[in-house]
Design an enzyme around this catalytic site. Structure first.
Site, mmCIF file in Angstrom:
data_model
loop_
_atom_site.group_PDB
_atom_site.id
_atom_site.type_symbol
_atom_site.label_atom_id
_atom_site.label_comp_id
_atom_site.label_asym_id
_atom_site.label_seq_id
_atom_site.Cartn_x
_atom_site.Cartn_y
_atom_site.Cartn_z
ATOM 1 N N CYS A 220 -4.555 4.933 7.694
ATOM 2 C CA CYS A 220 -5.486 3.968 7.073
ATOM 3 C C CYS A 220 -4.902 2.571 7.239
ATOM 4 C CB CYS A 220 -5.683 4.285 5.588
ATOM 5 S SG CYS A 220 -6.578 5.812 5.318
ATOM 6 N N ASP B 298 11.127 2.598 6.541
ATOM 7 C CA ASP B 298 10.800 1.171 6.602
ATOM 8 C C ASP B 298 12.104 0.435 6.832
ATOM 9 O OD1 ASP B 298 10.199 -1.524 6.073
ATOM 10 O OD2 ASP B 298 8.575 -0.984 4.706
ATOM 11 N N HIS C 53 -13.471 2.655 9.021
ATOM 12 C CA HIS C 53 -12.689 1.536 8.459
ATOM 13 C C HIS C 53 -13.169 1.222 7.030
ATOM 14 C CE1 HIS C 53 -10.095 -2.122 9.733
ATOM 15 N NE2 HIS C 53 -9.976 -1.919 8.443
ATOM 16 N N LEU C 54 -13.035 2.244 6.175
ATOM 17 C CA LEU C 54 -13.537 2.123 4.797
ATOM 18 C C LEU C 54 -12.441 1.836 3.780
ATOM 19 C CD1 LEU C 54 -16.128 5.074 4.458
ATOM 20 C CD2 LEU C 54 -16.565 2.651 4.866
ATOM 21 N N GLY C 55 -11.192 1.686 4.262
ATOM 22 C CA GLY C 55 -10.054 1.546 3.335
ATOM 23 C C GLY C 55 -10.278 0.507 2.248
ATOM 24 N N ILE D 286 0.843 -1.212 0.000
ATOM 25 C CA ILE D 286 0.000 0.000 0.000
ATOM 26 C C ILE D 286 0.874 1.257 0.000
ATOM 27 C CG2 ILE D 286 -1.777 1.271 1.281
ATOM 28 C CD1 ILE D 286 -2.792 -1.502 2.261
ATOM 29 N N ARG E 30 -3.778 0.533 10.772
ATOM 30 C CA ARG E 30 -4.407 -0.161 11.891
ATOM 31 C C ARG E 30 -4.549 0.779 13.081
ATOM 32 N NH1 ARG E 30 -6.547 -3.004 9.248
ATOM 33 N NH2 ARG E 30 -6.669 -5.246 9.169
ATOM 34 N N GLU F 298 -12.781 -0.625 17.681
ATOM 35 C CA GLU F 298 -13.782 -0.427 16.624
ATOM 36 C C GLU F 298 -15.022 -1.253 16.917
ATOM 37 O OE1 GLU F 298 -12.050 -1.107 12.743
ATOM 38 O OE2 GLU F 298 -10.417 0.281 13.130
#
Ligand SMILES: NC(=O)c1ccc[n+]([C@@H]2O[C@H](COP(=O)([O-])OP(=O)(O)OC[C@H]3O[C@@H](n4cnc5c(N)ncnc54)[C@H](O)[C@@H]3O)[C@@H](O)[C@H]2O)c1
Ligand SMILES: O=C(O)CC[C@@H](O)C(=O)O
Length: 526
Positions: A228, A169, A278-280, A150, A230, A259
């Site tokens: 978006c 990262d 939580h619409l990702g 992502i 966790r 949630e």
């Protein structure tokens, strides 16, 4: 005929595939007790993020062979409990990548241009153009935390909008970051320099509250943060306070510590805070992708075929698996160990199959070693199926060698990892049928079984050093379960391997390296 329970809303394309081999019951919105009551009838369970599959549910699912998560994160499934009960857990690692990346971009733009609040205002009959003056993202710096699937797509889109990209990262190579078009930096620098920060990492013990009062205080007062990934990666109370105080300019959150989101200060913070439920992954396309991907795997497993994205069970034939099983565990343990000794970014893994393991049949041990090595970065999302590709994407080169002449044990495995912080090696073998022993660390012979928490030192072999380390650990209330020294010559360099009962408290490693004679110390969790 097999029976499948679908307990969250799943696209019809998935139901159609399941119906080819099973009777499918769609029962959404079940309470945990209701699910426990009926799960015993089913061979497979298909879920999204709405169903929490606890140990209790798994124990009640006496017929269950597979749990399919139509999405990426399997954090709503007790995977260790499923593994213990021999239940395969599968997911869809890529089906909603684009949807989640586009949601993050949409959140960033909506936050910058106050689109949601401006829309509500116009619909109320107002025409207020002053309140909603926004900011451009062009030429601004976007800090991307997590450059996996992502994060990489977000980078590509943001670059096309003229943004400058910084990335953090610790598990990808500089070359990979360059391909993505990101300058790889440490988290502190990213936090201080970014105008926008977007999170694309898993929630792990290391990433829990990665964004907290201290990190928020280092951000620009004009910075905006987007999550978006966790819930729980951001400390929500600290975030609400930082926005109230003007420490940062805004936040857009799709995921929450708990949630559905309950009582929260975040709800009352006006146009500088955007919240979505939580619409990702909620696009028509992603829902078709994940439903097909997971339904096909459930169908295959019910037909006795292997699953392609199992997060807990290797996709190997049962015969080979049975034969190699104890060595697979050895390989994974050595992979975890050498990865932690080598530190952040490993660039080369050399796997040497020795003695009776020096045959082609042992190839899965290379994959198991990589799975262990990548565990720190990917947790249960790395599996025997994807370990190779995940390593490739991170720029980790793998060299596989065989040496049948090494005969100290029937078969042994040596892993050598080279990373940006240096090279480390570990060797291990099985004692009896399946007892794992570490037989060498960095070229020093030892013979210890691995334990969950371990401490290794590189030191000079001299009188009193063991006592001094023991007292130091004692003063921090660290209990030593076992200890062994490996050396090549008397009073030369040596390695000490200690099993300890609990994780080492923060700050103690630095104290250990101050003990005269100790050059380096490493703590690992296996
Ligand atoms: N909001 C949604 O609906 C939605 C949809 C899909 C995925 N997600 C979540 O998005 C996140 C990313 O998914 P992905 O598919 O890109 O995963 P991925 O595995 O492809 O990428 C995750 C990246 O995070 C890196 N990473 C791990 N630990 C890190 C750390 N401590 N610091 C910095 N980087 C670290 C890994 O090296 C990896 O490159 C996951 O948490 C996933 O569950 C959310
Ligand atoms: O099922 C969903 O809608 C969310 C999925 C998402 O969080 C994931 O990890 O794939």
């Amino acid at each position: 005929m097999s029976k499948v329970l679908v307990s969250d809303p799943i696209d019809q394309a998935g139901i159609d595939i399941l119906s080819q081999v099973a009777t499918v019951d769609v029962k959404t919105g079940l309470k945990p007790a209701e699910l426990i009551e009926i799960i015993g009838e089913y061979d497979a369970l298909m879920i999204r993020s709405g169903t929490r599959v606890t140990q209790e549910i798994i124990e009640a699912g006496t017929q269950l062979k597979i749990i399919g998560r139509a999405g990426v994160g399997v954090d709503n499934v007790d995977v260790p409990a499923a593994t213990r009960h021999g239940i395969v857990v599968v997911n869809s690692p890529e089906g909603n990548t684009i949807a989640a990346a586009e949601h993050a971009i949409a959140m960033m733009l909506s936050l910058s241009r106050h689109i949601p609040d401006a829309n509500v205002s116009v619909k109320k009959g107002e025409w207020d153009r002053k309140t909603f003056v926004g900011a451009e993202v062009y030429k601004k710096t976007l800090g991307i935390v997590g450059l996996g699937k992502i994060g990489s797509h977000v980078a590509a889109v943001a670059k096309a909008m003229g943004m400058k990209l910084l990335g953090y990262d610790p598990f990808i190579s500089t070359e990979r970051a360059e391909q993505i078009g990101c300058q790889l930096v440490d988290l502190d620098l990213l936090i201080q320099q970014a105008d926008y920060i977007t999170l694309h990492i898993p929630k792990t013990p290391e990433t829990a509250h990665l964004i907290n009062a201290t990190t928020l205080a280092k951000m620009k007062p004009t910075a905006r943060i987007i999550n978006c990934a966790r819930g729980g990666i951001i400390d929500e109370a600290a975030l609400a306070e930082a926005i109230k105080q003007g420490t940062i300019a805004g936040a857009a959150l799709d995921v929450f510590e708990s949630e559905p989101l309950g009582e929260s200060d975040l709800r009352s913070l006006g146009k500088n805070v955007l919240l979505t439920p939580h619409l990702g992954a909620s696009t028509a396309e992603a829902q078709v992708n994940v439903a097909i991907d997971v339904a096909e795997q459930i169908r295959d497993v019910l037909l006795g075929l292997p699953a392609r994205s199992a997060v807990n069970i290797p996709g190997l034939s049962p015969d080979v698996l049975e034969e190699l099983k104890p060595y697979m565990e050895l390989a994974e343990t050595l992979g975890k160990l050498v990865g932690q000794l080598a530190g952040g970014r490993v660039e080369l893994l050399n796997v040497r199959l020795q003695g009776e393991l020096a045959t082609n049949k042992s190839q899965p041990l290379v994959v198991a070693s990589l799975k262990g090595l990548l565990y720190q970065a990917l947790r249960e999302r790395v599996n025997y199926v994807n370990a190779n590709i995940e390593a490739k994407e991170r720029g980790i080169r793998v060299i596989e060698t065989r040496d049948a002449s090494v005969r100290d044990y029937a078969g042994s495995l040596r892993l050598e990892a080279t990373g940006t912080l240096g090279t480390h090696s570990v060797t291990g073998a099985l004692l009896g049928e399946k007892e794992i022993h570490l037989t060498d660390v960095d070229g020093f012979p030892i013979n210890v079984p691995p334990s969950k928490y371990m401490l290794f030192t590189l030191h000079r072999d001299m009188p009193g050093i063991i006592g001094k380390l023991g007292s130091l650990l004692g003063s921090f209330n660290v209990n030593i379960a076992s200890m062994q020294v490996g050396r090549k010559i008397v009073r030369g360099d040596a390695v000490m391997a200690l099993s300890i009962d609990d994780p080492l408290p923060e700050g103690i490693l630095a104290e250990i390296t101050k003990v005269p004679g100790i050059r380096d110390a490493y703590t690992v969790t296996l």
